[in-house]
Design an enzyme around this catalytic site. Structure first.
Site, PDB file in Angstrom:
ATOM      1  N   HIS A 173      54.043   1.379  21.129  1.00  0.00           N
ATOM      2  CA  HIS A 173      54.902   2.146  20.217  1.00  0.00           C
ATOM      3  C   HIS A 173      55.750   3.199  20.943  1.00  0.00           C
ATOM      4  O   HIS A 173      56.700   3.722  20.372  1.00  0.00           O
ATOM      5  CB  HIS A 173      54.086   2.773  19.082  1.00  0.00           C
ATOM      6  CG  HIS A 173      53.258   3.954  19.457  1.00  0.00           C
ATOM      7  ND1 HIS A 173      51.917   3.855  19.768  1.00  0.00           N
ATOM      8  CD2 HIS A 173      53.559   5.272  19.559  1.00  0.00           C
ATOM      9  CE1 HIS A 173      51.433   5.052  20.029  1.00  0.00           C
ATOM     10  NE2 HIS A 173      52.414   5.925  19.914  1.00  0.00           N
TER      11      HIS A 173
ATOM     12  N   ASP B 256      48.514  -2.421  20.940  1.00  0.00           N
ATOM     13  CA  ASP B 256      49.402  -1.274  21.133  1.00  0.00           C
ATOM     14  C   ASP B 256      49.459  -0.858  22.604  1.00  0.00           C
ATOM     15  O   ASP B 256      49.377   0.325  22.934  1.00  0.00           O
ATOM     16  CB  ASP B 256      48.982  -0.084  20.260  1.00  0.00           C
ATOM     17  CG  ASP B 256      50.057   1.002  20.212  1.00  0.00           C
ATOM     18  OD1 ASP B 256      51.242   0.666  20.409  1.00  0.00           O
ATOM     19  OD2 ASP B 256      49.714   2.181  20.008  1.00  0.00           O
TER      20      ASP B 256
ATOM     21  N   SER C 238      50.838  10.026  23.536  1.00  0.00           N
ATOM     22  CA  SER C 238      50.759   8.567  23.462  1.00  0.00           C
ATOM     23  C   SER C 238      50.990   7.944  24.830  1.00  0.00           C
ATOM     24  O   SER C 238      51.982   8.233  25.498  1.00  0.00           O
ATOM     25  CB  SER C 238      51.816   8.020  22.505  1.00  0.00           C
ATOM     26  OG  SER C 238      51.443   8.215  21.179  1.00  0.00           O
TER      27      SER C 238
END
Length: 490
Positions: free
Chosen positions: A126, A157, A230
């Site tokens: 992402h 992911d 992230s």
């Protein structure tokens, strides 16, 4: 940073077990720091070792011209008040109008982890999804590089990037299976625009499932994780990588107590597959199921008493036809309690074990059938029901040349988009009987407005359970038609 809001998961969730992961070249680990019981932990060594291996990733999505649909009932009525009765004003587009809009240029940021000295970097899917430009900045802004995407995997992911550099400070990768609940960890990344940041906490839980990704067995930590973390590193007290930070649990969008990292046992295999095949070779048992506790609770809610002989394990709600479990004789109502003699108590643990395998690998399943323990060897299969390597097909497999429809074609045929087949050279387009001049408008229920749209449809279908393209469109005369394009075997 992905956000998970409260109550995202239903009490019972059914999914097909699919995954892969597992090998990794381990570098020599740093010596453990001895700490006397009850004494504080010194995390300075871990911070020094890991900070240099975590990078800042800037993702840019360029401005684009997009066609959007809209409807204006007043305009439709005054321009053609009888159109609804006589069918005028449809324009071959279901009565909807379209206009072009320009999207703004967007930039976002995240983190990544250097896993090899020659420039391979792991981050979250992402972080890079939809990016036109990726820039990687090393620790303390020492150097900046353009990055290219080697491969991505939405199911876990994860994404693998490459920069043209040598002698980079690669992180030492530890086995996340060795992580224990309660041990100290650091989250390293670039949260909230603050570069080179570490936060400390403990491992709060293992094998957590949140229902956000297809494959999940998160390490849960109370080390603060925020937007920008992230793709960053979760490391142990020796500065070794144990997970890739991916999500936070929040009702507000900001950190409120818990963050989640993808364990290295899943990361390792995803990275290895992306390097070797360009796509993840996902092994599947071929069941749909849920935690035994969730199943028993759901039955009690319906006033039913259930005795499966255990309250731990995975209840088999459905056996997929043609799958590995069916071939091994596993039936609906069985309870899987171990994989290769390793106990599994919930779905996330089963997923983590299978995530370390490839199609064609064999595993020993221990399960309860009518409350009696049985053991069988199962040969895992891919999503297409075989043990072959699944390739991410390129548009070249179609064997044709394409171009977007012209303004004249749009006006003549009353359409707003499509791809014209300019030339048929051979390949799958010829096999399916699609002629030169045919205008492709939809593939597998997805609108095709550009060559990139067609490429995405081919790539997605080639690794799916049914590798076919259902192509719909128009002949040059305006007559509608559809074809089935088989991708199997390529």
């Amino acid at each position: 940073m992905k956000k998970i809001v409260k109550n995202i998961m239903p009490a019972v969730s059914f999914l097909v077990i699919a995954f892969s992961a597992a090998s990794c070249n381990q570098t020599q680990a740093a010596p453990a720091v001895a700490v006397a019981p009850g004494q504080p932990v010194d995390l300075t060594y871990a911070a020094e070792k890991s900070l240099q291996s975590v990078v800042y990733i800037k993702s840019v999505t360029n401005s684009k011209i997009q066609t959007v649909e809209y409807s204006d009932p007043f305009e439709d009525f005054f321009s053609d008040p009888f159109g609804g009765f006589f069918g005028r004003g449809q324009g071959g587009n279901g009565g909807k109008r379209q206009r072009q809009v320009q999207t703004p240029k967007r930039a976002s940021a995240g983190s990544g982890v250097i896993i090899s000295a020659d420039g391979y970097i792991v981050t979250n899917n992402h972080v890079v999804d939809g990016a036109d430009e990726l820039t990687v900045t090393l620790n303390e802004g020492s150097k900046e590089y353009s990055a290219r995407i080697i491969g991505t995997d939405k199911t876990t992911d994860l994404a693998l990037l490459k920069i043209d550099a040598k002698q980079l400070p690669a992180i030492v990768i530890a086995n996340s299976n060795d992580v224990k609940v309660g041990e100290w960890v650091l989250a390293v990344g670039n949260p909230l625009g603050l570069n080179n940041t570490v936060t400390a906490g403990i491992v709060s839980a293992k094998a957590r499932s949140l229902g956000a990704n297809g494959v999940e067995s998160f390490i849960q930590t109370d080390a603060a994780i925020n937007a920008g973390n992230s793709g960053g590193a979760l490391v142990n007290t020796r500065g070794e990588l144990i997970g890739i930070n991916a999500m936070l649990y929040s009702q507000t969008g900001s950190y409120s107590g818990y963050g989640f990292a993808i364990p290295t046992v899943i990361m390792n295999k995803v990275v290895d597959d992306l390097k070797k095949y360009g796509t993840v070779q996902r092994a599947m048992i071929g069941i749909q199921g849920t935690d035994v506790k969730n199943y028993v609770d759901s039955q009690k809610d319906q006033g039913k008493d259930v005795d499966l002989g255990t309250m731990e394990g995975i209840y088999v709600a459905k056996v997929v036809e043609g799958g590995a479990a069916e071939s091994a004789g596993i039936e609906e109502g069985d309870v899987i309690i171990a994989v290769d003699q390793k106990k599994v108590t919930k779905m996330a643990e089963l997923q983590e074990q299978i995530a370390q395998k490839r199609p064609g690998d064999q595993v020993t399943l221990t399960y309860l059938h009518n409350k009696k323990k049985q053991t069988k060897t199962v040969t895992l299969k891919n999503e297409q029901g075989t043990t072959k390597v699944v390739k991410n097909a390129d548009i070249d497999v179609l064997g044709a040349d394409f171009r977007p429809v012209t303004s004249a074609q749009k006006e003549q045929l009353g359409i707003q988009y499509g791809l014209e087949v300019l030339k048929v050279n051979g390949g799958k387009i010829k096999d399916a009987g699609i002629p030169r001049g045919f205008i492709i408008q939809r593939v597998n229920d997805t609108a095709v407005k550009s060559v990139d749209d067609l490429q995405s449809a081919v790539s997605e279908a080639s690794t799916s359970r049914e590798p076919v393209l259902i192509v719909r469109g128009l002949y040059p005369t305006g007559k509608k038609g559809y074809f089935i394009v088989q991708l199997q075997g390529e």
